[in-house]
Design a protein around this motif. Structure first.
Motif, PDB file in Angstrom:
ATOM      1  N   LYS A 233      80.432-121.145  35.697  1.00  0.00           N
ATOM      2  CA  LYS A 233      81.028-122.256  36.253  1.00  0.00           C
ATOM      3  C   LYS A 233      82.279-122.863  35.056  1.00  0.00           C
ATOM      4  N   ASP A 234      83.161-123.464  35.994  1.00  0.00           N
ATOM      5  CA  ASP A 234      83.948-124.104  35.211  1.00  0.00           C
ATOM      6  C   ASP A 234      83.678-125.462  34.660  1.00  0.00           C
ATOM      7  N   ASP A 235      83.059-125.578  33.558  1.00  0.00           N
ATOM      8  CA  ASP A 235      82.445-126.430  32.757  1.00  0.00           C
ATOM      9  C   ASP A 235      82.374-126.439  31.211  1.00  0.00           C
ATOM     10  N   PHE A 236      82.718-127.504  30.654  1.00  0.00           N
ATOM     11  CA  PHE A 236      82.883-127.431  29.089  1.00  0.00           C
ATOM     12  C   PHE A 236      81.613-127.021  28.451  1.00  0.00           C
ATOM     13  N   ALA A 237      80.482-127.473  29.205  1.00  0.00           N
ATOM     14  CA  ALA A 237      79.198-127.307  28.672  1.00  0.00           C
ATOM     15  C   ALA A 237      78.967-125.717  28.576  1.00  0.00           C
ATOM     16  N   GLU A 238      79.655-124.943  29.530  1.00  0.00           N
ATOM     17  CA  GLU A 238      79.359-123.429  29.493  1.00  0.00           C
ATOM     18  C   GLU A 238      80.074-122.942  28.325  1.00  0.00           C
ATOM     19  N   PHE A 239      81.196-123.283  27.852  1.00  0.00           N
ATOM     20  CA  PHE A 239      81.692-123.133  26.877  1.00  0.00           C
ATOM     21  C   PHE A 239      80.949-123.461  25.484  1.00  0.00           C
ATOM     22  N   GLU A 240      80.751-124.520  25.479  1.00  0.00           N
ATOM     23  CA  GLU A 240      79.848-125.028  24.089  1.00  0.00           C
ATOM     24  C   GLU A 240      78.647-124.437  23.755  1.00  0.00           C
ATOM     25  N   SER A 241      77.806-124.149  24.951  1.00  0.00           N
ATOM     26  CA  SER A 241      76.615-123.558  24.807  1.00  0.00           C
ATOM     27  C   SER A 241      76.658-121.754  24.506  1.00  0.00           C
ATOM     28  N   ARG A 242      77.670-121.441  24.641  1.00  0.00           N
ATOM     29  CA  ARG A 242      77.868-120.156  24.187  1.00  0.00           C
ATOM     30  C   ARG A 242      78.518-119.727  22.874  1.00  0.00           C
ATOM     31  N   VAL A 243      79.080-120.810  22.208  1.00  0.00           N
ATOM     32  CA  VAL A 243      79.527-120.732  20.680  1.00  0.00           C
ATOM     33  C   VAL A 243      78.589-120.347  19.724  1.00  0.00           C
ATOM     34  N   HIS A 244      78.571-119.333  18.754  1.00  0.00           N
ATOM     35  CA  HIS A 244      77.640-119.295  18.014  1.00  0.00           C
ATOM     36  C   HIS A 244      77.105-120.471  17.024  1.00  0.00           C
ATOM     37  N   PRO A 245      76.005-120.745  16.958  1.00  0.00           N
ATOM     38  CA  PRO A 245      75.565-122.065  16.218  1.00  0.00           C
ATOM     39  C   PRO A 245      76.437-122.105  14.821  1.00  0.00           C
ATOM     40  N   ASP A 246      76.591-121.090  14.312  1.00  0.00           N
ATOM     41  CA  ASP A 246      77.096-121.094  13.124  1.00  0.00           C
ATOM     42  C   ASP A 246      78.746-121.482  13.099  1.00  0.00           C
ATOM     43  N   ASP A 247      79.172-121.187  14.186  1.00  0.00           N
ATOM     44  CA  ASP A 247      80.688-121.788  14.276  1.00  0.00           C
ATOM     45  C   ASP A 247      80.838-122.879  15.038  1.00  0.00           C
ATOM     46  N   LEU A 248      79.897-123.378  15.814  1.00  0.00           N
ATOM     47  CA  LEU A 248      80.104-124.409  16.816  1.00  0.00           C
ATOM     48  C   LEU A 248      80.552-125.669  15.915  1.00  0.00           C
ATOM     49  N   HIS A 249      80.212-126.112  14.907  1.00  0.00           N
ATOM     50  CA  HIS A 249      80.909-127.272  14.176  1.00  0.00           C
ATOM     51  C   HIS A 249      82.072-127.094  14.121  1.00  0.00           C
TER      52      HIS A 249
END
Length: 689
Positions: A233-249
């Motif tokens: 889906k074209d949704d920001f949450a799709e991107f945010e949920s897939r970033v590695h936890p160590d890199d997300l911040h």
């Protein structure tokens, strides 16, 4: 209708267009009296006859308005719809500017005379369907001017009805869209070109609306992480949920800073989860789009998968570490080999002078220990690719036994080790240390492929060549070595890369990707061939075929050095150039035992000074390569300046800059590698003329 009116003598109305001097006139009757003056004479009373132009516009002012239009205005009859088509009744001045036809040349003729060979069947069909619908419609088609030049025209056509509702005319507004079409075609070509670049460059695109928080991802963006276009889906949450936890911040922080500080762009690297659960390294570039007040309203950017680049960087770092280790190994090897040369030399001298045979066993153990240390140094240099390949007769079975001895201490107890050494002939011309390294590497790879246990099998057979083209032995027998496992197997997609340098399927830190590449290179040097067979979940077999040594062939081997026979030695005088005092002393005493005379100096400058004065006295020079003040290479060249025919025997513990072939090509007579035995020195001197 007329017959009916005549029969019933009824008044009626009708319209008829007639042409007089090529100008159209509309005849309209309001009241008609029909009667026969004679049986063959019909009399008709016409109440009104006006030119059609007077019907369309009442005065010259109206005409001037229409002629001032940039677009073409064309009025035609309503029928016939089929060929030859409705006739033109009126055109404004723009028609001449567009087509080159004068008004008089088109009136009374069908507009279809403007069509050309490139007027498509589809556009003609669209016009016919539009006319038949008796409703306003638009169509674009290719026409040609009077001079034959083609152009694209957009037609907006509407039917016109009289007061009774009957459609009497078509009014067409025509606009030349050639320039627009060419611009559209250019834009389309540019878009195709850009899309091709994006696809070829594997660039994922994204667009983030900061006002609505809506995000759009391109097809390539989704493909990078393993998804079809419809799956993500074209949704920001799709991107945010897939970033590695160590890199997300860090990713969110950088985006927030860019927005809050109204920066123009930012770049970042992070890991993004793939559909298969793995993480891909992404290089992202974001550009800010601002409103008139300078406030960011959108972020648009690109994603490039740099996973392979990251892997190559890690492999390069590993290779650089190995290079550093190799350089360190080379330096250590030189000093270590000097010590070993002294130990082996003095132990052998001691052996020749011992009268108490009971002590000989101790000397032999000293020699065995020193030779073991020498082999360890050689292996270190071979693994770090810092040693010259030495070809000698090598027993494949002996090397397999060596590898099995090593493996017996490191294999998981759940792995069963099977051997079938059926080859009767197993001697090849190769480098012993490299052969052992290849076999050990293949065996360890097999072990790693069976984390839960399995069977590791090493087999040999004599056969005809079955893989590759082995030079000069197409019809001769080879030894086939097969190292097999019952492990995880290798994917088909990986097989073409299996022998590529730095390619590895192991986790970071668990493999350099050099083992199989080195094996392939070495087997090729041995004039052999290597291949791999594998099935996922079933296991893998590496097959090596090497040409056998002919029975008459001879290869240099230290164990085959001649015995020391002092009685048949032709005494020689040698200049020994050696900076290590113990090695120098050992050489001097060894030469004396062998029946030769020698003078020893510590460095190249002393050697040159002595050789210039007494050069004719020396039969040869034994020259160390790694020395202070003046190195071996510089000293050798200087000696050649004094005497072009000087006989130089290189004595080296390790030389990073010069290979054996380079030294021999430069004029060196022979080379003895530290640590050497008395027999090696004796053989080198006996070879002198």
């Amino acid at each position: 209708y007329c017959n009916w009116c005549l029969k019933n003598q009824t008044d009626f109305k009708f319209e008829q267009i007639i042409y007089n001097e090529e100008k159209p006139y509309l005849i309209r009757t309001r009241q008609i009296s029909l009667f026969y003056k004679t049986p063959n004479h019909l009399e008709v009373t016409v109440s009104e006859a006006k030119p059609i132009t007077n019907k369309i516009f009442g005065n010259q002012f109206d005409r001037n308005i229409l002629d001032s239009m940039q677009d073409v205005l064309l009025i035609s009859e309503a029928e016939p719809l089929d060929s030859p088509g409705p006739r033109v009744l009126f055109v404004n001045s723009a028609f001449h500017r567009m087509t080159g036809y004068q008004e008089s040349e088109i009136l009374g003729r069908t507009p279809r005379i403007l069509q050309c060979e490139n007027t498509t069947i589809e556009s003609r069909s669209d016009i016919r369907k539009g006319l038949a619908s008796w409703k306003p419609f638009k169509v674009v088609l290719r026409n040609k001017t009077k001079s034959g030049e083609e152009f694209d025209v957009e037609l907006s056509i509407s039917p016109v009805a009289d007061e009774t509702g009957w459609f009497t005319h078509w009014i067409s507004i025509q606009r030349d869209v050639t320039v627009q079409h060419k611009a559209d075609e250019k834009l389309s070509e540019t878009m195709i070109w850009l899309n091709a670049i994006i696809e070829a460059g594997k660039i994922g695109m994204w667009d983030w609306d900061l006002v609505t928080n809506q995000v759009r991802y391109s097809k390539e963006y989704k493909k990078q992480i393993g998804y079809e276009e419809r799956e993500l889906k074209d949704d920001f949450a799709e991107f945010e949920s897939r970033v590695h936890p160590d890199d997300l911040h860090d990713v969110l922080k950088k985006a927030t800073q860019t927005i809050e500080q109204c920066r123009d762009h930012h770049k970042t690297e992070f890991r993004l989860r793939h559909k298969d659960g793995s993480y891909r390294w992404i290089w992202a570039h974001a550009s800010v789009i601002k409103n008139r007040k300078g406030k960011p309203i959108r972020l648009v950017g690109s994603h490039i998968d740099i996973t392979e680049q990251k892997q190559l960087e890690a492999q390069l770092r590993q290779a650089q570490k190995m290079e550093a280790i190799g350089q360190l190994a080379g330096g250590v090897a030189h000093d270590f080999n000097n010590h070993l040369a002294s130990i082996i030399g003095f132990a052998e001298l001691l052996s020749t002078k011992l009268e108490d045979s009971s002590l000989q066993g101790y000397v032999n153990k000293i020699l065995m220990s020193a030779e073991g240390s020498s082999l360890l140094t050689r292996k270190l240099l071979t693994f770090s690719r810092k040693d010259e390949v030495t070809f000698e007769n090598v027993s494949i079975h002996e090397q397999i036994f060596e590898v099995l001895s090593i493996l017996s201490h490191s294999l998981d107890k759940r792995i069963q080790l099977h051997t079938d050494l059926s080859a009767i002939d197993n001697t090849v011309l190769a480098d012993k240390a490299l052969v052992q390294s290849i076999l050990l590497n293949l065996a360890l790879n097999a072990k790693d492929a069976m984390p839960e246990g399995g069977i590791l099998c090493i087999e040999t057979h004599n056969t005809k060549p079955t893989i590759g083209n082995i030079p000069d032995v197409d019809k001769k027998s080879v030894i086939q070595i097969r190292v097999s496992d019952t492990g995880t197997g290798i994917a088909k997609s990986v097989m073409p890369k299996i022998f590529d340098p730095f390619f590895t399927t192991k986790d970071v830190g668990k493999g350099t990707g050099l083992g199989l590449a080195t094996a392939y290179s070495a087997v090729t040097q041995f004039k052999g061939a290597i291949d791999v067979e594998s099935r996922l979940g079933k296991g893998t077999s590496f097959v090596i075929e090497l040409p056998l040594v002919e029975k008459s062939a001879h290869a240099r081997s230290l164990c085959n050095s001649p015995d020391i026979r002092k009685e048949d030695v032709h005494a020689k005088t040698l200049l020994v150039v050696e900076d290590d005092s113990l090695v120098s002393e050992m050489l001097q005493e060894t030469l004396e035992v062998l029946g030769h005379k020698s003078i020893c100096v510590e460095n190249g400058k002393e050697a040159l000074a002595l050789y210039e004065k007494q050069g004719e006295e020396f039969d040869a020079v034994i020259l160390d390569m790694n020395m202070p003040i003046m190195g071996g290479k510089e000293t050798f060249k200087a000696l050649q300046q004094i005497n072009a025919d000087v006989k130089v025997i290189i004595s080296s513990g390790y030389s990073a800059e010069h290979t054996v072939s380079e030294l021999l090509a430069s004029g060196v007579y022979s080379i003895i590698s530290k640590p050497y035995k008395i027999a090696d020195i004796d053989e080198a001197i006996r070879a002198l003329p």
